[in-house]
Design an enzyme around this catalytic site. Structure first.
Site, PDB file in Angstrom:
ATOM      1  N   TYR A  14       2.101   0.835   3.120  1.00  0.00           N
ATOM      2  CA  TYR A  14       3.177  -0.157   3.220  1.00  0.00           C
ATOM      3  C   TYR A  14       3.249  -0.685   4.653  1.00  0.00           C
ATOM      4  O   TYR A  14       3.776  -0.034   5.553  1.00  0.00           O
ATOM      5  CB  TYR A  14       4.517   0.445   2.826  1.00  0.00           C
ATOM      6  N   HIS A  24      -2.107   8.288  -4.125  1.00  0.00           N
ATOM      7  CA  HIS A  24      -1.704   6.894  -4.219  1.00  0.00           C
ATOM      8  C   HIS A  24      -2.800   6.013  -4.829  1.00  0.00           C
ATOM      9  O   HIS A  24      -3.882   5.847  -4.258  1.00  0.00           O
ATOM     10  CB  HIS A  24      -1.366   6.369  -2.813  1.00  0.00           C
TER      11      HIS A  24
END
Length: 332
Positions: free
Chosen positions: A61, A144
């Site tokens: 992010y 992830h």
């Protein structure tokens, strides 16, 4: 498939207690618009004040920006007051000298994310995250988005993460993805504590009822739902709305607008129904919503507390806007 892909015993462990409404920090990583460190800190502090004690972040992010801003916001917060999750499987490396400059946003770090599915890679990924967060451990670590690396999860990533759990560096482990099929296989074959499913069990789509959710229920694996607004479409179904991080397709926009009309008929904001719907499934323990300002925190907390009558879910089913087998949202 390797031998490591065969089903492993499931050891039911107590999951850290997650607030039913959690704060997703992808918004801190320049998702759609900038969020300063000061604004991120104010958002985190307001969330904690209003009872949101679960925060999720990831190295990807904003190339570390979200983790760094989250860590700065938490420097004066007692770690015992909250649950923090991050993600593993990628490390941030300097851009090669021959690569084009990263101009994704003003001041973007000259870094790129590199796959790291080996034991050393998983450990480094987590260690780097802990530095950015200013923590000595996190409560949950998710593998992830291994969409193109399923075998690596069986061979190296999961065993490495399981060892980190055994060592106490993390309390719980799982996988975070935007699809339900692959996580279902992981839940069937691996000893995962929790799955973070983004965008695939919402008012717009309930395909996870066919695979992941019943499998998690059978195995005793808990589920966190991310993306309850499907990137914004279920928060404000307008022509400029996003779906899965891109422009919303016309058919989905019209479906979201129809859902909003049913909600309005019951005097309920669509945001309230969207936030509360996933928690009706017995495997779901928390819903993560991205928030970028204290005002958004206040709006989402109010929506989450809004009473949603059972008749609303019935009407959505009657109009073909919700699967017949989808349970109603969180109990009133």
């Amino acid at each position: 498939m390797s031998d490591s892909a065969t089903a492993s015993p499931r050891i039911t462990r107590p999951l850290p207690v997650l607030s039913q409404l959690g704060l997703g920090t992808a918004t801190f990583g320049w998702l759609y618009e900038p969020v300063s460190a000061a604004q991120a800190a104010a958002t985190v502090h307001r969330a904690l004040e209003l009872g949101i004690t679960y925060l999720d972040t990831a190295p990807a992010y904003g190339l570390g920006a979200a983790e760094s801003k989250t860590g700065a916001a938490l420097h004066d917060v007692d770690p015992g007051q909250l649950v923090v999750s991050t993600k593993v499987g990628r490390v941030l490396e300097p851009l090669p000298a021959t690569a084009a400059q990263n101009d994704a946003y003003p001041g973007a770090p000259q870094l790129h994310a590199v796959d790291a599915w080996t034991e050393d890679g998983i450990r480094r990924s987590l260690e780097d995250s802990l530095v950015r967060l200013g923590l000595d451990r996190v409560d949950i670590a998710y593998i992830h988005d291994p969409d193109n690396n399923e075998q690596d999860v069986y061979d190296t990533a999961f065993p490495a993460l399981a060892r980190l759990r055994d060592e106490g560096t993390v309390r719980a482990i799982g996988v975070g993805m935007n699809q339900s099929a692959m996580p279902t296989r992981f839940v069937e074959r691996l000893d995962l504590d929790v799955v973070l499913l983004a965008g695939r069990y919402t008012l717009l789509e309930q395909g996870a009822l066919d695979d992941l959710l019943p499998t998690c229920l059978t195995r005793g694996t808990r589920v966190v739902i991310g993306g309850p607004f499907n990137s914004g479409l279920l928060a404000s179904p307008t022509e400029s709305a996003h779906y899965d991080y891109g422009p919303a397709p016309r058919a989905l926009l019209e479906r979201a607008q129809a859902i909003r009309r049913v909600c309005a008929g019951h005097g309920v904001p669509i945001t309230a129904a969207a936030l509360q719907f996933p928690l009706g499934h017995p495997s779901v323990v928390s819903v993560l919503a991205g928030m970028r300002t204290p005002a958004e925190v206040e709006q989402n907390v109010a929506a989450f507390a809004t009473e949603v009558p059972d008749a609303l879910w019935d009407d959505l089913r009657a109009e073909g806007l919700l699967r017949p087998d989808a349970p109603p949202g969180k109990p009133v």
